[in-house]
Design a protein around this motif. Sequence first.
Motif, short mmCIF file in Angstrom:
data_model
loop_
_atom_site.label_atom_id
_atom_site.label_comp_id
_atom_site.label_asym_id
_atom_site.label_seq_id
_atom_site.Cartn_x
_atom_site.Cartn_y
_atom_site.Cartn_z
N HIS A 9 44.49 37.70 -28.07
CA HIS A 9 43.54 38.78 -28.30
C HIS A 9 44.09 40.14 -27.88
N TYR B 177 42.54 32.52 -39.85
CA TYR B 177 43.40 33.42 -40.62
C TYR B 177 43.84 32.81 -41.95
N HIS C 101 41.98 41.44 -35.33
CA HIS C 101 41.16 40.22 -35.43
C HIS C 101 41.58 39.25 -34.31
N TYR C 102 40.99 39.32 -33.16
CA TYR C 102 39.80 40.03 -32.73
C TYR C 102 40.12 40.63 -31.37
N VAL D 38 43.85 46.25 -38.82
CA VAL D 38 42.61 45.81 -38.16
C VAL D 38 42.98 44.80 -37.09
N GLN E 219 37.79 31.08 -43.65
CA GLN E 219 38.95 31.91 -43.99
C GLN E 219 40.01 31.14 -44.78
N SER F 122 46.40 42.74 -37.52
CA SER F 122 46.46 42.32 -38.92
C SER F 122 46.95 43.46 -39.80
N THR G 264 38.44 31.74 -31.49
CA THR G 264 37.78 31.85 -32.78
C THR G 264 36.89 33.09 -32.86
N TYR G 265 36.36 33.35 -34.05
CA TYR G 265 35.36 34.40 -34.23
C TYR G 265 34.04 33.91 -33.67
N LYS H 192 36.43 37.96 -47.91
CA LYS H 192 37.13 36.67 -47.91
C LYS H 192 38.02 36.53 -49.15
N LEU I 193 44.42 36.49 -43.64
CA LEU I 193 44.96 37.58 -42.83
C LEU I 193 46.43 37.32 -42.53
N VAL J 7 48.75 38.09 -39.57
CA VAL J 7 48.57 38.56 -38.19
C VAL J 7 49.88 38.56 -37.43
#
Length: 366
Positions: free
Chosen positions: A339, A137, A313-314, A311, A163, A344, A88-89, A190, A288, A290
């Motif tokens: 990871h 996502y 994430h993450y 980008v 999200q 994305s 997770t974030y 968002k 997102l 991904v």
Amino acid sequence: MIKFHDLQKINAQYQDEFQQKMKFVLDKGWFILGDEVKQFETDFAKYTNSKYCIGVGNGLDALVLIFKAYIELGLMQKGDEVIVQANTYVASILAVLQADLVPVLVEPKLETYTINPDLIQEKITSKTKAILLVHLYGQLCEMDKINKIAKEHNLLVVEDAAQSHGAVSEVRSQKSEVRNAQAYSFYPGKNLGALGDAGAITTNDDKLAKVLYSLRNYGSEKKYHNEYIGVNSRLDEVQAAFLNVKLPYLNDDNNKRRIIAKRYVTEIKNDKIILPFWDLSNNHVFHLFVIRTKNRADLIKYLLKNDIETVIHYPIPIHKQKAFKSWNNMFFPITEKIHDEVLSIPISPILTDVEVSKVIQTLNQY
């Protein structure tokens, strides 16, 4: 250049309505917990099929306040464990820690990136009191399986829905089900984004809502009467006004994202690229899109050369972050693989068909 997320272009659509709302708020002269916040709370509660919506300062505060409210109600106590997915974030983990609780990390499914229900059971101890679900996502977790586990072990279910605004469970034919409470972020990027920080909590629990209304406002339900050790985390009146403009368009924007996602999953054909799992239902709102690839740095360089922004994430998993030194020796192979490989690609609702086609064609030629 195809921007990853062009906020200027997205918000330009609402410029006239924003200016009207801003003038209305300024002319009224009521800037804290006014009519715009009340209107948003009413409308967003209805949108999410919830009894209550409590507007707060941001998504992190929303999660923290949920846990603190459960502690005030005696359903949790400091030191209790909360199960949460490892990929997770950081906000999900910070919320648990800031409520003086203990995060217990669980691997996600490689296909969906959401928590693996089959691995939850083995992490449950006598100190486990809640499962924090992250609809990462924009895709809902497997709510049926998880709610069954929670019921069997008398666990609270808290949803990090930062999200997943508008994601629908086809099993229940309703918005992402609020078993206990959901935390939303309206960070500008968002699916439903404000023009600054903003957040909300939704719940059907009368007692929880009552405590939350107080906690966000210095622990006070009645001015100068403090029942709890609260905080100042109130949805800003101006941000609520902007959200009131954008909320009616959310379903259309989510549908545009799904249309783009459907093109991606059906038209991107490259053995070097792994596409996300999606059953084509409305349980995903594609905050997102991904993909995964073995040589991410090379793909990023290639896409930039072809004027496509991306980008990651993450890039670094929580258990490898400097802030969590005591976890640095933990091993979560699926999380680490995710990871290391995720990327994305653009999926904004303002993308044109030509731009989407270019992304597809470019990826297929990689």
